[in-house]
Scaffold this motif. Structure first.
Motif, PDB file in Angstrom:
ATOM      1  N   SER A  15       0.836  -1.179   0.000  1.00 44.86           N
ATOM      2  CA  SER A  15       0.000   0.000   0.000  1.00 44.86           C
ATOM      3  C   SER A  15       0.881   1.242   0.000  1.00 44.86           C
ATOM      4  CB  SER A  15      -0.887  -0.016   1.245  1.00 44.86           C
ATOM      5  OG  SER A  15      -1.617   1.171   1.328  1.00 44.86           O
ATOM      6  N   VAL A  16       0.710   2.089  -0.998  1.00 47.68           N
ATOM      7  CA  VAL A  16       1.442   3.340  -1.062  1.00 47.68           C
ATOM      8  C   VAL A  16       0.481   4.429  -0.624  1.00 47.68           C
ATOM      9  CG1 VAL A  16       2.658   4.969  -2.547  1.00 47.68           C
ATOM     10  CG2 VAL A  16       2.906   2.514  -2.925  1.00 47.68           C
ATOM     11  N   GLU A  17       0.849   5.129   0.425  1.00 50.25           N
ATOM     12  CA  GLU A  17      -0.036   6.142   0.974  1.00 50.25           C
ATOM     13  C   GLU A  17      -0.057   7.375   0.083  1.00 50.25           C
ATOM     14  OE1 GLU A  17      -0.602   8.896   4.952  1.00 50.25           O
ATOM     15  OE2 GLU A  17       0.791   7.209   5.007  1.00 50.25           O
ATOM     16  N   SER A  18      -1.245   7.938  -0.105  1.00 54.56           N
ATOM     17  CA  SER A  18      -1.393   9.186  -0.848  1.00 54.56           C
ATOM     18  C   SER A  18      -1.555  10.326   0.133  1.00 54.56           C
ATOM     19  CB  SER A  18      -2.633   9.127  -1.751  1.00 54.56           C
ATOM     20  OG  SER A  18      -2.463   8.159  -2.747  1.00 54.56           O
ATOM     21  N   ILE A  19      -0.866  11.413  -0.156  1.00 54.99           N
ATOM     22  CA  ILE A  19      -0.989  12.607   0.684  1.00 54.99           C
ATOM     23  C   ILE A  19      -1.230  13.807  -0.218  1.00 54.99           C
ATOM     24  CG2 ILE A  19       0.454  11.758   2.571  1.00 54.99           C
ATOM     25  CD1 ILE A  19       2.687  13.550   1.377  1.00 54.99           C
ATOM     26  N   GLY A  20      -1.998  14.733   0.284  1.00 54.45           N
ATOM     27  CA  GLY A  20      -2.289  15.943  -0.471  1.00 54.45           C
ATOM     28  C   GLY A  20      -1.139  16.935  -0.395  1.00 54.45           C
ATOM     29  N   ARG A  61       9.846   9.773   7.117  1.00 57.22           N
ATOM     30  CA  ARG A  61       9.187   8.512   6.783  1.00 57.22           C
ATOM     31  C   ARG A  61       9.750   7.924   5.488  1.00 57.22           C
ATOM     32  NH1 ARG A  61       2.906   9.794   7.114  1.00 57.22           N
ATOM     33  NH2 ARG A  61       2.872   7.917   5.822  1.00 57.22           N
ATOM     34  N   VAL A  62       9.970   8.776   4.497  1.00 60.12           N
ATOM     35  CA  VAL A  62      10.519   8.304   3.219  1.00 60.12           C
ATOM     36  C   VAL A  62      11.952   7.831   3.407  1.00 60.12           C
ATOM     37  CG1 VAL A  62      11.199   9.036   0.904  1.00 60.12           C
ATOM     38  CG2 VAL A  62       8.950   9.652   1.793  1.00 60.12           C
ATOM     39  N   GLU A  63      12.730   8.538   4.212  1.00 61.36           N
ATOM     40  CA  GLU A  63      14.111   8.108   4.485  1.00 61.36           C
ATOM     41  C   GLU A  63      14.140   6.712   5.113  1.00 61.36           C
ATOM     42  OE1 GLU A  63      16.791  12.073   5.253  1.00 61.36           O
ATOM     43  OE2 GLU A  63      15.541  11.354   6.885  1.00 61.36           O
ATOM     44  N   SER A  64      13.108   6.379   5.861  1.00 63.43           N
ATOM     45  CA  SER A  64      13.068   5.064   6.500  1.00 63.43           C
ATOM     46  C   SER A  64      12.560   3.983   5.553  1.00 63.43           C
ATOM     47  CB  SER A  64      12.217   5.112   7.768  1.00 63.43           C
ATOM     48  OG  SER A  64      10.855   5.279   7.441  1.00 63.43           O
ATOM     49  N   GLY A  65      12.267   4.341   4.304  1.00 62.91           N
ATOM     50  CA  GLY A  65      11.914   3.345   3.307  1.00 62.91           C
ATOM     51  C   GLY A  65      10.495   3.418   2.770  1.00 62.91           C
ATOM     52  N   GLU A  66       9.669   4.271   3.316  1.00 63.69           N
ATOM     53  CA  GLU A  66       8.282   4.369   2.865  1.00 63.69           C
ATOM     54  C   GLU A  66       8.196   5.153   1.551  1.00 63.69           C
ATOM     55  OE1 GLU A  66       4.081   5.879   4.850  1.00 63.69           O
ATOM     56  OE2 GLU A  66       5.843   5.598   6.117  1.00 63.69           O
ATOM     57  N   GLU A  67       7.230   4.841   0.719  1.00 64.83           N
ATOM     58  CA  GLU A  67       6.974   5.589  -0.510  1.00 64.83           C
ATOM     59  C   GLU A  67       5.637   6.304  -0.374  1.00 64.83           C
ATOM     60  OE1 GLU A  67       7.256   3.329  -4.095  1.00 64.83           O
ATOM     61  OE2 GLU A  67       9.200   2.485  -3.548  1.00 64.83           O
ATOM     62  N   LEU A  68       5.587   7.549  -0.843  1.00 65.91           N
ATOM     63  CA  LEU A  68       4.361   8.335  -0.749  1.00 65.91           C
ATOM     64  C   LEU A  68       3.981   8.856  -2.133  1.00 65.91           C
ATOM     65  CD1 LEU A  68       5.323  10.481   2.377  1.00 65.91           C
ATOM     66  CD2 LEU A  68       3.901   8.437   2.340  1.00 65.91           C
ATOM     67  N   THR A  69       2.678   8.908  -2.401  1.00 64.37           N
ATOM     68  CA  THR A  69       2.173   9.525  -3.622  1.00 64.37           C
ATOM     69  C   THR A  69       1.587  10.870  -3.241  1.00 64.37           C
ATOM     70  OG1 THR A  69       1.673   7.399  -4.621  1.00 64.37           O
ATOM     71  CG2 THR A  69       0.542   9.303  -5.525  1.00 64.37           C
ATOM     72  N   ILE A  70       2.006  11.917  -3.939  1.00 62.42           N
ATOM     73  CA  ILE A  70       1.523  13.269  -3.663  1.00 62.42           C
ATOM     74  C   ILE A  70       0.411  13.574  -4.651  1.00 62.42           C
ATOM     75  CG2 ILE A  70       2.160  15.704  -3.555  1.00 62.42           C
ATOM     76  CD1 ILE A  70       5.082  14.569  -3.054  1.00 62.42           C
ATOM     77  N   THR A  71      -0.710  14.045  -4.131  1.00 62.14           N
ATOM     78  CA  THR A  71      -1.846  14.358  -4.982  1.00 62.14           C
ATOM     79  C   THR A  71      -2.088  15.864  -5.016  1.00 62.14           C
ATOM     80  OG1 THR A  71      -3.417  14.078  -3.167  1.00 62.14           O
ATOM     81  CG2 THR A  71      -2.965  12.144  -4.514  1.00 62.14           C
ATOM     82  N   VAL A  72      -2.563  16.322  -6.155  1.00 60.93           N
ATOM     83  CA  VAL A  72      -2.982  17.714  -6.319  1.00 60.93           C
ATOM     84  C   VAL A  72      -4.421  17.656  -6.798  1.00 60.93           C
ATOM     85  CG1 VAL A  72      -2.592  19.867  -7.557  1.00 60.93           C
ATOM     86  CG2 VAL A  72      -0.641  18.459  -6.869  1.00 60.93           C
ATOM     87  N   ALA A  73      -5.302  18.255  -6.051  1.00 64.33           N
ATOM     88  CA  ALA A  73      -6.738  18.229  -6.356  1.00 64.33           C
ATOM     89  C   ALA A  73      -7.237  16.801  -6.504  1.00 64.33           C
ATOM     90  CB  ALA A  73      -7.032  19.056  -7.607  1.00 64.33           C
ATOM     91  N   GLY A  74      -6.697  15.884  -5.675  1.00 65.29           N
ATOM     92  CA  GLY A  74      -7.152  14.507  -5.675  1.00 65.29           C
ATOM     93  C   GLY A  74      -6.535  13.613  -6.738  1.00 65.29           C
ATOM     94  N   ARG A  75      -5.726  14.178  -7.627  1.00 65.06           N
ATOM     95  CA  ARG A  75      -5.088  13.378  -8.685  1.00 65.06           C
ATOM     96  C   ARG A  75      -3.644  13.110  -8.324  1.00 65.06           C
ATOM     97  NH1 ARG A  75      -6.523  17.759 -12.813  1.00 65.06           N
ATOM     98  NH2 ARG A  75      -4.951  18.489 -11.435  1.00 65.06           N
TER      99      ARG A  75
END
Length: 110
Positions: free
Chosen positions: A24-29, A43-57
């Motif tokens: 599961s890749v977490e999405s953040i606005g 969190r990313v330095e510890s190995g997590e991947e995040l998806t950044i969203t703009v206006a929900g995309r």
């Protein structure tokens, strides 16, 4: 059909070959990124991947860098790079050098 949970464990009570492990890749606005940048980078330095969203995309991914040992910008000792100069020298190098005009000129002089 049974599905995998975000932990990768099949939710079915019986074994099945259609289950897969999904990360599961977490999405953040974008606003959350601005407000919590330091925490998110940790969190990313510890190995997590995040998806950044703009206006929900989904717009960008924030992922950890490769380890320093594989980074091309890591400082190396001479012993580590000495093999770069161990090849056969170019026998025509001096002739090529001599073909260049060696006269020094002031580029601003008229």
């Amino acid at each position: 059909m049974s599905r995998s949970s975000s932990s990768g464990v099949c939710s079915s009570s019986r074994a099945c070959s259609t289950c897969a492990t999904l990360e599961s890749v977490e999405s953040i606005g974008l606003r959350e990124l601005r407000q919590n940048a330091s925490e998110l980078v940790r969190r990313v330095e510890s190995g997590e991947e995040l998806t950044i969203t703009v206006a929900g995309r989904p717009s960008a991914r924030l992922v950890p860098l490769a380890p320093a040992s594989t980074s091309p910008r890591t400082w190396r000792t001479y012993e580590q790079i000495a093999d770069l100069w161990s090849g056969v020298s170019d026998s025509e190098w001096e002739a090529d050098r001599d073909r260049i005009d060696q006269t020094l000129r002031d580029p601003w002089a008229q």
